[in-house]
Design an enzyme around this catalytic site. Sequence first.
Site, PDB file in Angstrom:
ATOM      1  N   ARG A 292       0.712  -1.193  -0.183  1.00  0.00           N
ATOM      2  CA  ARG A 292      -0.127   0.126  -0.137  1.00  0.00           C
ATOM      3  C   ARG A 292       1.058   1.119   0.022  1.00  0.00           C
ATOM      4  O   ARG A 292       0.661   2.378  -0.329  1.00  0.00           O
ATOM      5  CB  ARG A 292      -0.868  -0.078   1.213  1.00  0.00           C
TER       6      ARG A 292
ATOM      7  N   TYR B   7     -12.616  22.811 -11.961  1.00  0.00           N
ATOM      8  CA  TYR B   7     -13.153  21.679 -12.317  1.00  0.00           C
ATOM      9  C   TYR B   7     -14.307  21.441 -11.442  1.00  0.00           C
ATOM     10  O   TYR B   7     -14.157  21.206 -10.111  1.00  0.00           O
ATOM     11  CB  TYR B   7     -12.112  20.583 -12.252  1.00  0.00           C
TER      12      TYR B   7
ATOM     13  N   LYS C 151      -5.232  12.281 -17.708  1.00  0.00           N
ATOM     14  CA  LYS C 151      -5.361  13.160 -19.219  1.00  0.00           C
ATOM     15  C   LYS C 151      -3.881  12.711 -19.839  1.00  0.00           C
ATOM     16  O   LYS C 151      -3.925  11.861 -20.401  1.00  0.00           O
ATOM     17  CB  LYS C 151      -5.445  14.564 -18.611  1.00  0.00           C
TER      18      LYS C 151
ATOM     19  N   ASP D 124      -4.139  23.130  -9.436  1.00  0.00           N
ATOM     20  CA  ASP D 124      -4.236  21.880 -10.448  1.00  0.00           C
ATOM     21  C   ASP D 124      -3.819  22.226 -11.936  1.00  0.00           C
ATOM     22  O   ASP D 124      -4.197  23.427 -12.441  1.00  0.00           O
ATOM     23  CB  ASP D 124      -5.926  21.669 -10.411  1.00  0.00           C
TER      24      ASP D 124
END
Length: 395
Positions: free
Chosen positions: A61, A114, A211, A186
Amino acid sequence: MGKKNDAQAGSRQPATDVVHLGRDPASQYGFVNTPVYRGSTVLFPTVEALKSRTQAYTYGRRATPTTRALEEALTALSGGTFTMLAPSGLCAVTAALLAFVRAGDEILMVDTVYQPTRAFCDSMLKRLGVTTRYYDPLIGGGIRDLIQSNTRLVFVESPGSQTFEMQDLPAIAEAAHARDLVVIADNTWATPLFCKPLALGADVTIEAATKYIVGHADANLGAVTGNASCAAALNQAKEDLGLSIGSEEAYLALRGLRTLDVRLRHHMQAGLDMARWLAQRPEVARVMHPGLETDRGHKLWKRDYAGASGLFGFILKPSSQKALAAFLDGLELFGMGYSWGGYESLIIPFDPRSYRTATAWKAEGPALRIHVGLDGLEDLKADLARGFDRLNAAL
Ligand SMILES: *Cc1c(COP(=O)(O)O)cnc(C)c1O
């Protein structure tokens, strides 16, 4: 892994960085790529090793060699000191916010953010006692007038989602730091190749790697990279939240990274060419692309960015919903769907009026967002030209 490469990041051309970062063939029997390490349990050879936890890997993890390779590559590319990976771009945003806020805080959020980021602020953050004040993307240093005693951080997204307003990050960061606020950016539109928010004054930069970094529309992934002052808070959030990604996804991002420079340069050139072509079309009222000299954000873009990606907006002259549907429904090369940054071309209509609160969106007609992919540009223009014929016939 790749320490020698990482130390040189920034002194070489970005194209060289993306080819070499996060890769150490000598530690992989000479194989060029860091493979997909699947694993949860990591064994410790002795009680002493178990107690000290100083070995490179302790639990799947926390990190595998594959996820760490991606962390190291993105840390170096972004010019930061720590990267935490997240299973989606949105999760990178929400985890970054949770790393810094406590009940009673207020955050300053750009109005053109966003939309799912906004939804998180208005739902979960609100429930946890954190209030959000939205500000005009063009505010610049004027953000200082909004800062209150309980303001904790300023969130920037430039250019704005869907409508592409450029923000003056250095001016905002200067005002925010004068009041000891954290500045989070961002940076998904530009990627670390075309903008480095940490060098412009942000403390934390976020990439929806979904993206351009993954680049092939085949995985969701996010990354949060912080400077030295934020590394501890981000690492704590990563541990507290159990934030973890699979090695398969990390591999896809590393693979996408290798071609990011050439892909982005093509997206930029094709996008600028398409934006100029659209601006000349009689059906188009205006184009929103900060790389165009006529765009009101062009000066900031030129000052702060090394390039533009292939995503921008345009507004049609007044036309009916029927005409808009005729334009879009018959397109053969452009797909309609969310996300962007892959090799394929996309187009989607949008209307931000229902959710923005600090600014009023005024448009001459229907607004569209376009992603110019890696198809032949003349074919893409012909596809849109046929769409304009259908639009005109349906007016
Ligand atoms: C797409 C996007 C995100 C979210 O990424 P997902 O992987 O879809 O969750 C975050 N910020 C921006 C600016 C985006 O365009």
